[in-house]
Design an enzyme around this catalytic site. Structure first.
Site, short mmCIF file in Angstrom:
data_model
loop_
_atom_site.label_atom_id
_atom_site.label_comp_id
_atom_site.label_asym_id
_atom_site.label_seq_id
_atom_site.Cartn_x
_atom_site.Cartn_y
_atom_site.Cartn_z
N GLU A 4 -13.50 -56.85 -48.60
CA GLU A 4 -14.84 -57.17 -48.14
C GLU A 4 -15.95 -56.97 -49.17
OE1 GLU A 4 -15.60 -58.56 -45.12
OE2 GLU A 4 -13.41 -58.77 -45.01
N SER A 19 -3.04 -30.72 14.70
CA SER A 19 -2.92 -29.27 14.87
C SER A 19 -3.18 -28.48 13.60
CB SER A 19 -1.54 -28.92 15.41
OG SER A 19 -1.40 -29.39 16.74
#
Length: 807
Positions: A184, A454
């Site tokens: 680059e 319960s």
């Protein structure tokens, strides 16, 4: 022959006529020479410009007589005739030269403006534009959710363009950096941060409207474009890019710029930054990349999707060669080393696709983590830009045990069954395992309001103990009718009259209903106790809990689990009982740290809150201890103590069940398990039988607890303090059976040898004396000895049948 004004003949002029005759006045007379010091008057018919080369031809004075013989063939002016006009060709040339002079001057001005204006603009922008310092620019990056061990990954938070994890320049191998520079910006360490030629190409292409506008940017410019100014194709944006790049190159070190660039640039496959790219292409950390692998990543930067070796192997190979050849020319590697290199293997994009943990059970953990972070004040910006490391409370072993327990016990069962399981550390409130469903993007049953059956009786017992009612208190277990509602027990179960502790073990509805009726403001007291222990007062999307919809409070059905609670709340409330009444808020997040080490959240050790007396909680635990074994043999492995309660909710009056629970704990772990369906269908197992809490839910509970606690020491519960004189479960469970004393069973009278000379023999016999109403004690007494007789054999008394043992 031509003549002058006096009639004299004018001799012919052998010279050609003067193309520029002298100027004359209105009467045709030639003008006199101007006096010394005054410039000559211009001839209005004469071009003021002097020929480009050579002096103008001399003009003979008009007062000199003509010389030479007269030429009759040449016309002569008499002096009164007007001068001849100039030739047409000369005038055209003059106008053309004047036009081009204007054009040239205009071009000079435009060129000057084209140079001066941009320079002035650049100078002004350079002065005004502010460049952030290294580290101030926040880019989206991944937040990682970890288990409590700090290494096991549970999930990721990937914001838009945020599949990145920032690394320092030292973590990126030098050969990887050199590969990127070769691809680059080979002059990166020497250029001023921008490229004039690149800007010129961008200017040309923008003016001409080419699609290729841009390109040729330095690494600094690429970073500025990605992080600060965007990619809009305008000269204004490009000018800002140049200005910021120039200033950044002067204010930042080159290594800072390169590190920022490598953490920002896109590499394809959804990976932003070199660290994410290393994982996406090679499945390894960036510091383990080879030269060849680094060159592959560097080659993709130019066209992240177009140069993926999976989809464009030829293009990727060509660019890879370009990068490595550049490294040779830069002196980073030698030619022999380069010649031996081959294109490295890469992993398929399918294997490197975005994290799929969201699709499994861990996805529901992630949702709870994000909700908790928001409540703790961790902003969405922090979550998306700080690269957070989020350490949760989830224990990898406990989570694996929970998932295995669910999968193994539901295997072969009807496909419409769903389950949820949550385990919490009673000492801290930390969620150790969490299973809300198999679909991490689907419905979370652990957060859903479900009828508890319960398993809610435990809170009724705690409320009774809090009002001074001991575990030894006895209640009738026969059916009863209240306000037209018939209350009975499952399959006609009964203990006659028994302690409330025994009624809890047998899950007798009628005993608990009578207990609630005997309490002060029973339904509301039970609701308040449940809320204090950890049941949420409101469920998102449902509303207030443990109350009627009109807000009038709970009705008598609360003690039997009529109302909805969440699985996580049941685990939390039971955990409070396990901790002797100390409540710790359940939580998933333990610590949050940014990528640079800043701590955003650290819970540490929190003391908790004593919400109910320890005596109340510990007596409830004592009553619950026998239940796991009583419920189809679900005692924990290795004789480990536990306290638990099952629960089953019926499907209306169909006689079928729709919700089944098992909730229980040890001193170090509380687990709640629910089994049901999405549509509220009847619960049936693979054999077609009804599912109760003592069935599949208890199986999952036991396997989860055993798997999580394996290898830990067996712990014991604390000894409870007495309530109303009773500490823990009494030795008896029902009233003593009445006894009948037969006359022959009385003790024979005691005869003492008394001297006959003193008195006749006497007999000491006991007699009953009532000291309180209904309470008598025996006292000894004297009576004469009866006459000795042979006593008759007494008949055997009739035996009363013993009460049948409870089932």
């Amino acid at each position: 022959m031509r003549r002058d004004a006096q009639g004299r003949p004018i001799p012919p002029n052998p010279r050609p006529p003067n193309p520029h005759p002298p100027a004359r006045d209105a009467q045709g007379r030639p003008l006199q020479n101007p006096p010394p010091g005054r410039p000559p008057l211009p001839n209005p018919r004469q071009d003021v410009r002097r020929p480009a080369a050579g002096p103008p031809p001399p003009v003979p004075p008009s007062n000199l007589p003509p010389t030479g013989p007269p030429d009759d063939d040449v016309p002569r002016s008499s002096g009164n005739e007007p001068p001849e006009p100039p030739e047409r060709g000369s005038a055209a040339k003059t106008k053309k030269k004047s036009k081009w002079r204007t054009v040239r001057r205009t071009l000079y001005v435009l060129v000057a403006l084209g140079l001066i204006v941009p320079i002035l603009t650049f100078m002004v922008a350079y002065t005004v534009e502010d460049v952030p310092r290294p580290g101030d620019i926040k880019t989206n990056q991944v937040a990682t959710i970890l288990a409590s061990d700090g290494t096991t990954e549970l999930g990721r938070v990937v914001p838009p363009e945020g599949n990145r994890t920032d690394v320092t320049i030292d973590q990126i191998p030098l050969h990887v950096r050199n590969a990127v520079l070769s691809a680059e910006d080979r002059d990166f360490y020497s250029n001023p941060g921008f490229s004039i030629t690149g800007f010129g190409r961008a200017l040309r292409d923008n003016v001409l409207g080419r699609d290729s506008a841009g390109g040729g940017s330095t690494i600094t410019q690429q970073y500025v474009k990605n992080a600060l100014v965007g990619s809009e194709r305008t000269l204004t944006r490009k000018m800002r890019e140049l200005v910021i790049s120039s200033k950044m190159a002067r204010q930042w070190s080159k290594d800072d710029i390169l590190a920022a660039y490598l953490n920002t640039i896109y590499f394809g496959r959804g990976a932003y930054g070199i660290a994410a790219a290393s994982t996406a292409y090679f499945g390894k950390p960036v510091d383990q990349l080879t030269i060849e692998e680094g060159a592959v990543l560097a080659a993709t930067i130019q066209q992240p999707s177009g140069l993926d070796p999976e989809f464009n192997p030829e293009g990727a190979q060509s660019r890879w060669d370009y990068v490595l050849d550049g490294m040779v020319s830069q002196g980073n590697i030698d030619q022999a080393q380069r010649a031996a290199m081959v294109y490295p293997p890469w992993i398929p994009s399918s294997a490197a696709s975005n994290d799929d943990t969201d699709s499994g059970p861990n996805g529901l953990i992630k949702a709870q983590v994000l909700r908790e972070l928001s409540a703790a004040g961790v902003s969405e910006q922090d979550l998306n830009t700080e690269g957070l490391q989020i350490t949760t409370t989830i224990d990898p072993a406990a989570q694996a045990a929970a998932i295995d327990a669910v999968n193994s016990n539901l295997e072969g069962e009807p496909g419409d069954l769903r389950t949820a399981s949550v385990s919490i550390d009673p000492r801290t409130g930390a969620v150790k395992s969490y299973y809300g469903g198999a679909d991490g993007r689907g419905f979370d049953f652990a957060q859903s309001g479900l009828q508890t059956g319960s398993s809610f009786k435990v809170f009724g017992l705690a409320a009774a103990l809090d009002q001074g009612i001991p575990l030894s208190q006895m209640y009738d277990s026969s059916p009863l009718t209240v306000n037209g509602i018939s209350i009975g027990n499952v399959e006609g179960e009964s203990c006659g009259t028994c302690t409330i502790a025994e009624a809890l073990k047998r899950s007798l509805n009628t005993s608990f209903y009578r207990m609630q009726l005997a309490m002060d403001n029973g339904p509301q007291s039970i609701a308040d106790m449940a809320h204090k222990l950890g049941v949420a007062e409101e469920i998102p999307g449902v509303g207030p809990t443990l109350t009627e919809g009109d807000g009038v409070g709970p009705n008598n059905g609360i003690v039997l689990g009529q109302y909805q609670s969440r699985v996580i709340d049941m685990a939390s409330a039971y955990a409070t009982l396990a901790a002797s009444g100390i409540y710790h808020a359940p939580h998933f997040v333990q610590r949050v740290v940014t990528a640079d080490g800043t701590v955003l959240l650290d819970r540490g050790a929190e003391p908790g809150q004593q919400v109910v007396p320890a005596a109340v909680a510990d007596n409830v635990t004592a009553a619950m201890r026998p239940i796991a074994g009583y419920s189809n043999g679900h005692n924990l492995a290795g004789g480990r103590q536990s306290a638990a309660k099952t629960g089953t909710a019926q499907l209306g009056d169909t006689g079928e069940n729709k919700d089944a629970w098992m909730v229980g704990y040890t001193p170090s772990l509380s687990t709640a398990v629910w089994v049901g369906t999405e549509q509220g269908l009847p619960l049936q197992n693979s054999y077609g039988g009804s599912i109760y809490g003592s069935g599949i839910p208890s199986d999952i509970w036991k396997d989860t607890m055993d798997g999580t606690l394996e290898g830990t020491t067996n712990e014991t519960f604390p000894t409870p303090e007495p309530i109303a004189g009773q500490a823990g479960v009494p030795q008896y469970s029902a009233p003593a059976a009445p006894t009948t004393v037969a006359p022959t069973s009385e003790a024979p009278p005691i005869t003492l040898p008394i001297p006959t000379e003193i008195s006749p023999p006497v007999v000491i016999t006991p007699r009953q004396v009532e000291i309180l109403p209904g309470v008598t004690i025996p006292l000894p007494g004297l009576a004469p000895a009866p006459t000795p007789e042979t006593p008759a054999e007494p008949e055997a008394p009739a035996q009363e049948p013993e009460p049948a043992p409870g089932r």
